[in-house]
Design a protein around this motif. Structure first.
Motif, short mmCIF file in Angstrom:
data_model
loop_
_atom_site.label_atom_id
_atom_site.label_comp_id
_atom_site.label_asym_id
_atom_site.label_seq_id
_atom_site.Cartn_x
_atom_site.Cartn_y
_atom_site.Cartn_z
N VAL A 43 -47.62 -32.56 69.78
CA VAL A 43 -47.31 -32.36 71.20
C VAL A 43 -48.59 -32.46 72.04
O VAL A 43 -48.61 -33.07 73.11
N ARG A 44 -49.67 -31.89 71.53
CA ARG A 44 -50.95 -31.97 72.26
C ARG A 44 -51.41 -33.42 72.43
O ARG A 44 -51.91 -33.80 73.49
N VAL A 45 -51.26 -34.20 71.34
CA VAL A 45 -51.65 -35.61 71.41
C VAL A 45 -50.83 -36.34 72.47
O VAL A 45 -51.37 -37.08 73.30
N LEU A 46 -49.53 -36.11 72.46
CA LEU A 46 -48.65 -36.77 73.43
C LEU A 46 -49.02 -36.37 74.86
O LEU A 46 -49.07 -37.19 75.77
N ASP A 47 -49.29 -35.08 75.02
CA ASP A 47 -49.68 -34.55 76.32
C ASP A 47 -50.96 -35.25 76.82
O ASP A 47 -51.00 -35.79 77.94
N ALA A 48 -51.96 -35.32 75.94
CA ALA A 48 -53.23 -35.95 76.32
C ALA A 48 -53.04 -37.43 76.63
O ALA A 48 -53.72 -38.00 77.49
N ASP A 57 -51.92 -47.81 74.02
CA ASP A 57 -51.46 -48.64 72.90
C ASP A 57 -50.54 -47.82 71.99
O ASP A 57 -50.95 -46.84 71.38
N ARG A 58 -49.29 -48.23 71.93
CA ARG A 58 -48.29 -47.43 71.21
C ARG A 58 -48.53 -47.37 69.71
O ARG A 58 -48.28 -46.35 69.08
N ARG A 59 -48.97 -48.49 69.14
CA ARG A 59 -49.19 -48.50 67.69
C ARG A 59 -50.31 -47.54 67.32
O ARG A 59 -50.24 -46.83 66.33
N SER A 60 -51.34 -47.51 68.15
CA SER A 60 -52.44 -46.58 67.90
C SER A 60 -51.95 -45.14 68.06
O SER A 60 -52.34 -44.25 67.29
N LEU A 61 -51.11 -44.94 69.05
CA LEU A 61 -50.57 -43.60 69.25
C LEU A 61 -49.77 -43.16 68.02
O LEU A 61 -49.94 -42.03 67.54
N ASP A 116 -63.70 -44.10 63.27
CA ASP A 116 -62.35 -44.67 63.26
C ASP A 116 -61.42 -43.82 64.12
O ASP A 116 -60.63 -44.34 64.90
N LEU A 117 -61.54 -42.51 63.94
CA LEU A 117 -60.67 -41.61 64.66
C LEU A 117 -60.93 -41.70 66.17
O LEU A 117 -59.99 -41.75 66.97
N SER A 118 -62.21 -41.73 66.56
CA SER A 118 -62.53 -41.83 67.99
C SER A 118 -61.97 -43.12 68.58
O SER A 118 -61.45 -43.12 69.69
N GLN A 119 -62.06 -44.20 67.79
CA GLN A 119 -61.52 -45.48 68.26
C GLN A 119 -60.00 -45.40 68.42
O GLN A 119 -59.45 -45.85 69.42
N LEU A 120 -59.38 -44.80 67.42
CA LEU A 120 -57.92 -44.65 67.45
C LEU A 120 -57.50 -43.83 68.68
O LEU A 120 -56.55 -44.18 69.38
N ILE A 121 -58.23 -42.78 68.95
CA ILE A 121 -57.93 -41.93 70.11
C ILE A 121 -58.10 -42.72 71.40
O ILE A 121 -57.24 -42.69 72.28
#
Ligand code: GTP
Ligand code: MG
Length: 321
Positions: free
Chosen positions: A137-142, A20-24, A8-13
């Protein structure tokens, strides 16, 4: 985490990275609330981090940080940047959630597909905030948000040391409230790369500007980077382009190979933070379950051993293992 959770997490990533903003948003919530999921996510995302320009905006409550960020984001949008804003709210008592609540002021940004706004409440999050904010912040950066602006209140209340996160720190003060003295006391003078005297439309702004320049000269440590001091009026707005330029200048300055890495670009600092977390969340809980720990605890209570000697012995024991 079980393997379906991992899937699930890999898919979400994957969905978040696709734009996709909702996934983000969902990914960010997960990373914020679940340390194990965060570790898993960062393991996957880390190779794609390190590209964003992370700017910290801090300063006393009510100095106009959020308003300034909104104006800065509008200015940055002219150059087609993808801008993420993370507001870290120490307790919600100052602003009453004004950052996102002020729909009229923020509506244009909230509806802009190149702007992503997120607020994080720190209420009750003792010690956990730094970890969560860093990972967000790391997630947003990636996810290719190439400009990440983080708002924290520089009131000594937040756990987050903005300097561990941002490459450029902007200290926002306002005029006429003795803020400059407070800022000096709170240690803000040492962390600022750019100082903004906001509310330039109010009387006394120039005076404050001069005071800050004076303080930087008198007390400021000998630093190769000459901190910029600017006036802004975030409502009109005025001085925002100059702020954007000052931030860009500081970013080019730190890009120089001879300048020490800052914020999330500092590998050793990132490693150290991760080690501290491992100690706190993995090693110490394990240690507490050992017989030796319980035994020493009893001896300390009986005062047959002091806590320092006991702790040294336990640490030695760990080192041997
Ligand atoms: N006159 C004037 N008022 C301003 C300016 N910038 C912000 N304000 C006002 O100052 C008040 C506080 O603004 P915010 O942007 O919420 O301040 P903040 O620093 O984010 O506040 P906290 O997040 O609660 O610490 C609001 O009423 C703003 O409208 C300015 O340049 N001039
Ligand atoms: Mg604010």
């Amino acid at each position: 985490m079980n393997s379906s959770g991992e899937q699930d997490l890999s898919q979400l990533i994957a969905d978040a990275l696709r734009g996709d903003r909702r996934s983000l948003s969902r990914l960010i919530s997960k990373v914020e609330n679940d340390r194990r999921a965060a570790k898993q996510a960062i393991r996957i995302l880390f190779p794609q981090t390190g590209r964003a320009c992370v700017v910290g905006i801090t300063g006393p409550p009510g100095s106009g940080k959020s308003t300034l960020i909104a104006a800065l984001a509008r200015e940055l949008r002219k150059t087609q940047q993808k801008i993420a804003i993370v507001a870290i709210d120490p307790s919600s008592t100052f602003s009453g959630g004004a950052f996102l609540g002020d729909r009229i002021r923020m509506r244009d940004l909230a509806e802009d597909s190149s702007v992503f706004i997120r607020s994080m409440a720190t209420r009750g999050a003792v010690g956990g905030l730094c970890r969560a904010a860093t990972d967000v912040v790391r997630v947003l950066d990636a996810a290719s948000w190439n400009y990440v602006i983080v708002e924290t209140a520089g009131a000594g209340q937040t756990d987050l040391d903005i300097i561990e996160l941002a490459q450029t720190v902007v200290v926002v003060l306002s005029t006429g409230s003795g803020d400059e003295i407070q800022a000096f006391k709170a240690g803000l003078m040492e962390i600022g790369d750019v100082f903004v005297v906001n509310k330039a439309d109010m009387p006394g702004a120039n005076r404050t500007l001069l005071d800050i320049r004076g303080m930087l000269q008198t007390y400021g440590p000998e630093r190769p980077w000459q901190a910029r001091v600017l006036l802004t009026d975030s409502l009109k707005p005025n001085g925002i382009h100059e702020l954007m330029t000052a931030i860009a200048e500081h970013q080019s300055y730190i890009a120089n190979a001879h300048v020490a890495r800052r914020g999330l670009a500092d590998g050793e600092a990132q490693l150290l933070a991760a080690i501290k977390q491992e100690l706190e969340f993995e090693l110490i809980p394990d240690l507490r379950r050992t017989r030796a720990f319980v035994e020493y605890g009893r001896k300390v209570a009986e005062r047959t051993i002091d806590p320092y000697t006991a702790a040294s012995s336990l640490v030695h024991m760990l080192k041997r293992e």
